[in-house]
Design a protein around this motif. Sequence first.
Motif, PDB file in Angstrom:
ATOM      1  N   UNK A 128       0.843  -1.195   0.000  1.00 55.57           N
ATOM      2  CA  UNK A 128       0.000   0.000   0.000  1.00 55.57           C
ATOM      3  C   UNK A 128       0.876   1.241   0.000  1.00 55.57           C
ATOM      4  N   UNK A 129       1.972   1.173   0.771  1.00 59.99           N
ATOM      5  CA  UNK A 129       2.969   2.234   0.801  1.00 59.99           C
ATOM      6  C   UNK A 129       4.327   1.571   0.694  1.00 59.99           C
ATOM      7  N   UNK A 130       5.398   2.372   0.756  1.00 63.26           N
ATOM      8  CA  UNK A 130       6.734   1.821   0.544  1.00 63.26           C
ATOM      9  C   UNK A 130       7.113   0.771   1.575  1.00 63.26           C
ATOM     10  N   UNK A 131       6.637   0.901   2.832  1.00 63.97           N
ATOM     11  CA  UNK A 131       6.994  -0.047   3.885  1.00 63.97           C
ATOM     12  C   UNK A 131       5.799  -0.812   4.439  1.00 63.97           C
ATOM     13  N   UNK A 132       4.614  -0.605   3.871  1.00 64.30           N
ATOM     14  CA  UNK A 132       3.415  -1.309   4.333  1.00 64.30           C
ATOM     15  C   UNK A 132       3.100  -2.407   3.321  1.00 64.30           C
ATOM     16  N   UNK A 133       3.549  -3.613   3.637  1.00 63.33           N
ATOM     17  CA  UNK A 133       3.389  -4.746   2.720  1.00 63.33           C
ATOM     18  C   UNK A 133       2.130  -5.524   3.059  1.00 63.33           C
ATOM     19  N   UNK A 134       1.329  -5.787   2.048  1.00 62.66           N
ATOM     20  CA  UNK A 134       0.123  -6.588   2.224  1.00 62.66           C
ATOM     21  C   UNK A 134       0.485  -8.075   2.233  1.00 62.66           C
ATOM     22  N   UNK A 135      -0.349  -8.919   2.865  1.00 55.31           N
ATOM     23  CA  UNK A 135      -0.067 -10.370   2.871  1.00 55.31           C
ATOM     24  C   UNK A 135      -0.471 -11.031   1.551  1.00 55.31           C
ATOM     25  N   UNK A 136      -0.318 -10.299   0.483  1.00 54.66           N
ATOM     26  CA  UNK A 136      -0.696 -10.789  -0.845  1.00 54.66           C
ATOM     27  C   UNK A 136       0.463 -10.513  -1.795  1.00 54.66           C
ATOM     28  N   UNK A 137       0.759 -11.474  -2.650  1.00 57.22           N
ATOM     29  CA  UNK A 137       1.820 -11.280  -3.634  1.00 57.22           C
ATOM     30  C   UNK A 137       1.450 -11.995  -4.920  1.00 57.22           C
ATOM     31  N   UNK A 138       1.951 -11.489  -6.000  1.00 60.19           N
ATOM     32  CA  UNK A 138       1.764 -12.102  -7.311  1.00 60.19           C
ATOM     33  C   UNK A 138       3.143 -12.425  -7.867  1.00 60.19           C
ATOM     34  N   UNK A 139       3.186 -13.310  -8.826  1.00 63.97           N
ATOM     35  CA  UNK A 139       4.477 -13.694  -9.368  1.00 63.97           C
ATOM     36  C   UNK A 139       4.358 -14.340 -10.723  1.00 63.97           C
ATOM     37  N   UNK A 140       5.489 -14.486 -11.344  1.00 65.11           N
ATOM     38  CA  UNK A 140       5.549 -15.132 -12.654  1.00 65.11           C
ATOM     39  C   UNK A 140       6.352 -16.427 -12.537  1.00 65.11           C
ATOM     40  N   UNK A 141       5.975 -17.411 -13.338  1.00 65.65           N
ATOM     41  CA  UNK A 141       6.656 -18.705 -13.373  1.00 65.65           C
ATOM     42  C   UNK A 141       7.150 -18.926 -14.796  1.00 65.65           C
ATOM     43  N   UNK A 142       8.434 -19.229 -14.927  1.00 63.92           N
ATOM     44  CA  UNK A 142       9.027 -19.491 -16.237  1.00 63.92           C
ATOM     45  C   UNK A 142       9.633 -20.883 -16.243  1.00 63.92           C
ATOM     46  N   UNK A 143       9.244 -21.687 -17.214  1.00 64.24           N
ATOM     47  CA  UNK A 143       9.812 -23.023 -17.399  1.00 64.24           C
ATOM     48  C   UNK A 143      10.745 -22.981 -18.595  1.00 64.24           C
ATOM     49  N   UNK A 144      11.995 -23.410 -18.391  1.00 63.09           N
ATOM     50  CA  UNK A 144      12.974 -23.424 -19.480  1.00 63.09           C
ATOM     51  C   UNK A 144      13.587 -24.817 -19.598  1.00 63.09           C
ATOM     52  N   UNK A 145      13.636 -25.313 -20.808  1.00 64.98           N
ATOM     53  CA  UNK A 145      14.213 -26.623 -21.058  1.00 64.98           C
ATOM     54  C   UNK A 145      15.738 -26.525 -21.055  1.00 64.98           C
ATOM     55  N   UNK A 146      16.396 -27.514 -20.466  1.00 66.46           N
ATOM     56  CA  UNK A 146      17.854 -27.482 -20.382  1.00 66.46           C
ATOM     57  C   UNK A 146      18.407 -28.901 -20.416  1.00 66.46           C
ATOM     58  N   UNK A 147      19.701 -28.964 -20.590  1.00 68.10           N
ATOM     59  CA  UNK A 147      20.401 -30.237 -20.468  1.00 68.10           C
ATOM     60  C   UNK A 147      21.722 -29.989 -19.739  1.00 68.10           C
ATOM     61  N   UNK A 148      22.195 -30.991 -19.037  1.00 69.86           N
ATOM     62  CA  UNK A 148      23.437 -30.871 -18.280  1.00 69.86           C
ATOM     63  C   UNK A 148      24.602 -31.365 -19.122  1.00 69.86           C
ATOM     64  N   UNK A 149      25.705 -30.624 -19.030  1.00 70.25           N
ATOM     65  CA  UNK A 149      26.881 -30.965 -19.819  1.00 70.25           C
ATOM     66  C   UNK A 149      28.124 -30.861 -18.939  1.00 70.25           C
ATOM     67  N   UNK A 150      28.960 -31.892 -19.003  1.00 74.36           N
ATOM     68  CA  UNK A 150      30.211 -31.891 -18.257  1.00 74.36           C
ATOM     69  C   UNK A 150      31.244 -31.062 -19.000  1.00 74.36           C
ATOM     70  N   UNK A 151      31.847 -30.093 -18.287  1.00 76.53           N
ATOM     71  CA  UNK A 151      32.807 -29.189 -18.913  1.00 76.53           C
ATOM     72  C   UNK A 151      34.124 -29.256 -18.142  1.00 76.53           C
TER      73      UNK A 151
END
Length: 408
Positions: A310-333
């Motif tokens: 609501x203000x800079x230091x008054x945090x509500x007990x509510x939050x929103x967020x984004x979820x990102x799924x990325x495909x990957x593979x593991x490689x020995x280097x």
Amino acid sequence: MRNFLPYLNGFIKIRIHGGQTERFLNLCMSRGIILWDLSGAPDGSYSCFLSTEHFFLLAPARRKTKVQIHILEKHGLPFFFANSKNKKAFFAGILLCGILLFVLSGRIWNIHIEGNRINTTPEILKFLEKQGISHGIPKKQVNCSSVALQIRERYPETAWVSAKIQGTRLIITVKEGNYQTISSENEPVPCSICAEKEGKIVKMITRSGVPLKKIGDTCKKGDILVLGRLDLKNDSQEVFRYEYVHADADIYIKRKLPYYVELPMEYEKEIFFEEEKKGGFIKAGNLYLEWGEKPQKGWKRMTEEYPLHLTENFQLPVSVGSVTLRQYKKKRILRKEDEAKAEAFRILQKYEKNLMEKGVQIFANNVKIEVDHKNCISSGTLEIIEKIGKEVPVERMELSKERTTENG
């Protein structure tokens, strides 16, 4: 403001046709009737806007010129309220909103802290909450002088604190300085300065107290460096009185700081593909709602959460967020020797930078980087110069009764 007044008083749009329209317009001008946005039509009629007050002044001119006037549109608050007579819920909502704003305006909804560097804002807010000062507290329950005093007592390194209320904001301004505990008589509390680390003293500036060490001496942890007690002696070099002061000094020591980091030559790296899948979530207390595809094997889930304020230091007990799924593979280097040494040197530079940001000077770098078949090892010491000095209670001494009587 000129554009707002017509809406406040009400205005209408009319159509003028038949009779002597041009004479009608001339009569309106001569009688001070203001018409605006006047436009003509191919059939000889005219349309324009005028205020409701001036509309009722048209009758004499209309009778003389035999024109016909039709109302096309009505605008403004008077017409809005006239059309909303039966909308009781709407007016009840306006009244309730006004009462709610009046009640909420009597509380503190934003606690703003500025000037603090040593003590973080969340830390100060947590302390104030324990003292009963939190978001939503009635303004009449906030004593600004008491708030400032409590902060000064809790954080003695603050030079001064001011608190004031502006609207629904509690603004706390902090100025941090040297540590100085204040007694009830507004006098510095006597104390000594001790060493919290071991090293060789390279610089020492004493402003108050008796230095027990000098430049070039080695100090150990717990040694008293500056004594907060003055021994007052008579002509016979006998102590006849003790005076206690608040010791104040800038003391710098040089010491060796061990450094050891192992960097494996072979490591596992995650290689990401360009394909991404997006989703999101809402969190309110213990409730959690997420949408989007579920993570599968070979996909990494990364989230970013944004708490609502609501203000800079008054945090509500509510939050929103984004979820990102990325495909990957593991490689020995397998790192090359020069790559491993460059990475180890970068880690060492970052470590030195963090020390310098804390006010530590790097006097000498005695770290060696060596590579074997498994690891790249950085080991050695850094010679650093840093400021030390911890204030501790001064030891109280008592004179013998005989000596006190002799000097009495």
